[in-house]
Design a protein around this motif. Structure first.
Motif, PDB file in Angstrom:
ATOM      1  N   VAL A  18      -3.530   8.565   3.602  1.00  0.00           N
ATOM      2  CA  VAL A  18      -3.326   9.729   2.733  1.00  0.00           C
ATOM      3  C   VAL A  18      -4.634  10.109   2.036  1.00  0.00           C
ATOM      4  O   VAL A  18      -4.948  11.302   1.895  1.00  0.00           O
ATOM      5  CB  VAL A  18      -2.215   9.443   1.712  1.00  0.00           C
ATOM      6  CG1 VAL A  18      -2.137  10.546   0.668  1.00  0.00           C
ATOM      7  CG2 VAL A  18      -0.869   9.303   2.428  1.00  0.00           C
ATOM      8  N   GLU A  19      -5.410   9.122   1.615  1.00  0.00           N
ATOM      9  CA  GLU A  19      -6.698   9.431   0.989  1.00  0.00           C
ATOM     10  C   GLU A  19      -7.621  10.144   1.972  1.00  0.00           C
ATOM     11  O   GLU A  19      -8.355  11.069   1.602  1.00  0.00           O
ATOM     12  CB  GLU A  19      -7.347   8.142   0.477  1.00  0.00           C
ATOM     13  CG  GLU A  19      -6.625   7.552  -0.733  1.00  0.00           C
ATOM     14  CD  GLU A  19      -7.236   6.240  -1.202  1.00  0.00           C
ATOM     15  OE1 GLU A  19      -8.140   5.721  -0.499  1.00  0.00           O
ATOM     16  OE2 GLU A  19      -6.807   5.735  -2.267  1.00  0.00           O
ATOM     17  N   GLU A  60       1.944   2.132  -3.641  1.00  0.00           N
ATOM     18  CA  GLU A  60       0.809   2.693  -4.365  1.00  0.00           C
ATOM     19  C   GLU A  60       0.507   4.113  -3.882  1.00  0.00           C
ATOM     20  O   GLU A  60       0.222   5.010  -4.672  1.00  0.00           O
ATOM     21  CB  GLU A  60      -0.421   1.802  -4.167  1.00  0.00           C
ATOM     22  CG  GLU A  60      -1.626   2.234  -4.977  1.00  0.00           C
ATOM     23  CD  GLU A  60      -2.793   1.278  -4.823  1.00  0.00           C
ATOM     24  OE1 GLU A  60      -3.869   1.589  -5.369  1.00  0.00           O
ATOM     25  OE2 GLU A  60      -2.640   0.233  -4.162  1.00  0.00           O
ATOM     26  N   CYS A  61       0.604   4.308  -2.565  1.00  0.00           N
ATOM     27  CA  CYS A  61       0.344   5.617  -1.969  1.00  0.00           C
ATOM     28  C   CYS A  61       1.297   6.665  -2.521  1.00  0.00           C
ATOM     29  O   CYS A  61       0.872   7.767  -2.903  1.00  0.00           O
ATOM     30  CB  CYS A  61       0.472   5.510  -0.450  1.00  0.00           C
ATOM     31  SG  CYS A  61       0.632   7.079   0.413  1.00  0.00           S
ATOM     32  N   ASN A  76       0.847   8.159  -5.897  1.00  0.00           N
ATOM     33  CA  ASN A  76      -0.183   9.207  -5.963  1.00  0.00           C
ATOM     34  C   ASN A  76       0.267  10.514  -5.325  1.00  0.00           C
ATOM     35  O   ASN A  76      -0.393  11.538  -5.499  1.00  0.00           O
ATOM     36  CB  ASN A  76      -1.468   8.719  -5.278  1.00  0.00           C
ATOM     37  CG  ASN A  76      -2.116   7.565  -6.019  1.00  0.00           C
ATOM     38  OD1 ASN A  76      -1.997   7.459  -7.240  1.00  0.00           O
ATOM     39  ND2 ASN A  76      -2.793   6.685  -5.293  1.00  0.00           N
ATOM     40  N   ASP A 120      -4.301   1.150   6.295  1.00  0.00           N
ATOM     41  CA  ASP A 120      -2.910   1.275   5.860  1.00  0.00           C
ATOM     42  C   ASP A 120      -2.612   2.712   5.438  1.00  0.00           C
ATOM     43  O   ASP A 120      -3.487   3.587   5.501  1.00  0.00           O
ATOM     44  CB  ASP A 120      -2.602   0.294   4.721  1.00  0.00           C
ATOM     45  CG  ASP A 120      -3.554   0.424   3.535  1.00  0.00           C
ATOM     46  OD1 ASP A 120      -3.894   1.573   3.177  1.00  0.00           O
ATOM     47  OD2 ASP A 120      -3.961  -0.604   2.966  1.00  0.00           O
ATOM     48  N   VAL A 121      -1.379   2.942   5.008  1.00  0.00           N
ATOM     49  CA  VAL A 121      -0.932   4.290   4.720  1.00  0.00           C
ATOM     50  C   VAL A 121      -1.641   4.890   3.504  1.00  0.00           C
ATOM     51  O   VAL A 121      -1.871   6.096   3.432  1.00  0.00           O
ATOM     52  CB  VAL A 121       0.606   4.306   4.536  1.00  0.00           C
ATOM     53  CG1 VAL A 121       1.027   3.539   3.284  1.00  0.00           C
ATOM     54  CG2 VAL A 121       1.136   5.725   4.485  1.00  0.00           C
ATOM     55  N   LYS A 122      -2.021   4.046   2.557  1.00  0.00           N
ATOM     56  CA  LYS A 122      -2.771   4.548   1.404  1.00  0.00           C
ATOM     57  C   LYS A 122      -4.117   5.109   1.856  1.00  0.00           C
ATOM     58  O   LYS A 122      -4.521   6.202   1.433  1.00  0.00           O
ATOM     59  CB  LYS A 122      -2.979   3.430   0.381  1.00  0.00           C
ATOM     60  CG  LYS A 122      -3.755   3.850  -0.863  1.00  0.00           C
ATOM     61  CD  LYS A 122      -3.819   2.704  -1.864  1.00  0.00           C
ATOM     62  CE  LYS A 122      -4.600   3.104  -3.118  1.00  0.00           C
ATOM     63  NZ  LYS A 122      -6.038   3.328  -2.820  1.00  0.00           N
ATOM     64  N   ASP A 123      -4.798   4.385   2.727  1.00  0.00           N
ATOM     65  CA  ASP A 123      -6.060   4.884   3.260  1.00  0.00           C
ATOM     66  C   ASP A 123      -5.842   6.168   4.058  1.00  0.00           C
ATOM     67  O   ASP A 123      -6.683   7.067   4.055  1.00  0.00           O
ATOM     68  CB  ASP A 123      -6.697   3.835   4.170  1.00  0.00           C
ATOM     69  CG  ASP A 123      -7.200   2.613   3.408  1.00  0.00           C
ATOM     70  OD1 ASP A 123      -7.361   2.716   2.175  1.00  0.00           O
ATOM     71  OD2 ASP A 123      -7.412   1.566   4.040  1.00  0.00           O
ATOM     72  N   ALA A 154       0.825  -1.210   0.000  1.00  0.00           N
ATOM     73  CA  ALA A 154       0.000   0.000   0.000  1.00  0.00           C
ATOM     74  C   ALA A 154       0.857   1.256   0.000  1.00  0.00           C
ATOM     75  O   ALA A 154       0.429   2.302  -0.506  1.00  0.00           O
ATOM     76  CB  ALA A 154      -0.930   0.007   1.215  1.00  0.00           C
ATOM     77  N   ALA A 155       2.075   1.170   0.545  1.00  0.00           N
ATOM     78  CA  ALA A 155       2.951   2.339   0.602  1.00  0.00           C
ATOM     79  C   ALA A 155       3.437   2.730  -0.788  1.00  0.00           C
ATOM     80  O   ALA A 155       3.481   3.917  -1.142  1.00  0.00           O
ATOM     81  CB  ALA A 155       4.136   2.058   1.524  1.00  0.00           C
TER      82      ALA A 155
END
Length: 435
Positions: free
Chosen positions: A423-424, A57-58, A61, A418-421, A54-55
């Protein structure tokens, strides 16, 4: 006088860094915002040597099509066994985006500000290039644990294989130690514990007899208070905070006195977040954003370090606002809430150094904490309640001995997977476009 010297040193350093900073890492085509992101690393972006999917992918973005950052990003870790350049290169490889050294803050980074110790003879403990790290931070006269072992060959004898075999080597007689710097957990705990206690009980002269009556001891500065951290194993591993517990227990057992720290640096101390905010400000200036940032978002996996620290810093920001409001009220003759009603912090919680770099009007309005479930914390774990200070709650506090246990400070502003969630969520909070 010390506070003024500290403040001047801080601004001199950061103005110098800003002038030398490479601006190509940040995009100038993104819309202007007023927030910054503070990322923990272990358990948030990586697990041991492996990136969390997830990091990657994050961060794809978080940069534009040219690989430039759209928002201010700083990596704040309690790791400290390497140089910033090395950590930046490692993160660049793992996250597949360019990370510059001036985006990386290690646990020991604020030691640059402790200029009153830079000319002293300091003993450094940890692993990795500790001597090089110390010199990089500004310390001029550095002694390592290995230097001490070689200078006094009869001190390190727990491991029978390391004891002198035949004739006893002569003592070299090193310069007296003025202060002890604890960078992180060492490899041989028994060696470091023994020699550090020797230094503390002899006023920096380990060839002399112990004297527990000589108290307080020479200054001790410790970085990274993490009791536990998350690597590839299913369960957390011992961190430097556990080493500090051992050192404190040994010193108390031998002398009857509490080990005293001149400074406790790294998360969750306020001075760490003050320093991180200055780094965020640099990134914002490269984007052409107005500063100071109004909001910081600290993303971490450890309730007792990342979340506790971000919330403690938020409390510090509220205190600064109280103080500023009181000052303005006094100037105008109006009534205002008394400053002594604002939340108080101990010297240890501030980091052992003046934590006020600027006035309340020149600081962020808030620091929000975001807890992810990819590291130390999992959703099955129950966070401490903020409804009371029971004996049970006291026992589960993994923070440092010198930090008051406040269960409310372990409560994150948000919990995500996770970190992607994370940042979103921040982008939604800020009304920022999601790609």
């Amino acid at each position: 006088m010390q506070r003024l010297t500290f403040l001047k040193s801080a601004w001199k350093l950061f103005q110098s860094n800003s002038e030398k900073a490479v601006r190509r890492n940040y995009s100038h085509t993104s819309p202007q915002g007023s927030f910054g992101l503070l990322f923990d690393i272990d358990g948030v972006l990586v697990r041991g040597r492996s990136p969390i999917p997830a990091a990657q992918e994050c961060f794809r973005n978080l940069v534009d099509h040219q690989g430039k950052y759209k928002v201010p990003v700083v990596f704040v870790t309690n790791a400290g066994n390497c140089m910033r350049q090395t950590k930046a290169e490692h993160l660049s490889q793992l996250l597949e985006v360019e990370v510059s050294p001036d985006q990386v803050m290690l646990s020991h980074s604020p030691l640059r500000m402790f200029t009153q110790f830079h000319q002293m003879c300091v003993l450094v403990s940890g692993q990795g290039p500790v001597e090089e790290v110390a010199h990089m931070l500004g310390f001029k006269n550095v002694v390592t644990i290995d230097n001490l072992r070689e200078g006094y060959p009869l001190l390190d004898i727990v491991d029978h294989n390391r004891r002198p075999k035949d004739s006893i080597p002569p003592t070299k007689g090193l310069q007296p130690i003025d202060a002890v710097i604890l960078f992180g957990e060492p490899i041989r705990w028994e060696t470091n514990l023994q020699l550090i206690v020797d230094v503390l009980l002899t006023n920096g002269n380990p060839d002399r007899n112990w004297n527990s009556a000589q108290y307080p001891h020479i200054p001790v500065l410790a970085c990274n208070m993490d009791l536990l951290w998350m690597a590839e194993a299913k369960n957390p591993r011992f961190g430097h905070g556990m080493f500090l517990v051992c050192l404190e227990s040994l010193y108390k057992k031998v002398t009857g006195h509490d080990l005293k720290y001149e400074a406790l640096i790294g998360k969750p101390s306020v001075v760490t977040y003050n320093y991180a905010e200055l780094l965020v400000r640099q990134q914002a200036e490269r984007l052409g954003w107005a500063t100071p940032m109004k909001r910081l978002y600290a993303i971490g996996d450890n309730p007792m370090a990342d979340i506790y620290g971000a919330n403690l810093y938020n409390r510090y920001l509220q205190t600064a606002q109280y103080s500023q409001a009181q000052k303005q009220a006094n100037q105008s003759g109006a009534c205002a809430q008394a400053v002594d009603q604002a939340p108080k912090m101990t010297s240890s919680e501030q980091g052992g150094a003046p934590a006020v770099f600027r006035s309340g009007t020149d600081l962020p309005e808030a620091c929000h904490s975001i807890l992810v479930c990819t590291g130390v914390y999992s959703k099955e774990e129950e966070l401490p309640s903020d409804t009371g200070h029971t004996v049970t709650e006291q026992r589960i506090f993994h923070g440092h001995r010198d930090f008051r246990f406040d269960p409310s400070l372990t409560q994150p502003s948000f919990v995500v997977q996770d970190v992607k969630d994370a940042v979103e969520l921040v982008f939604r909070q800020e009304g920022w476009p999601l790609d």
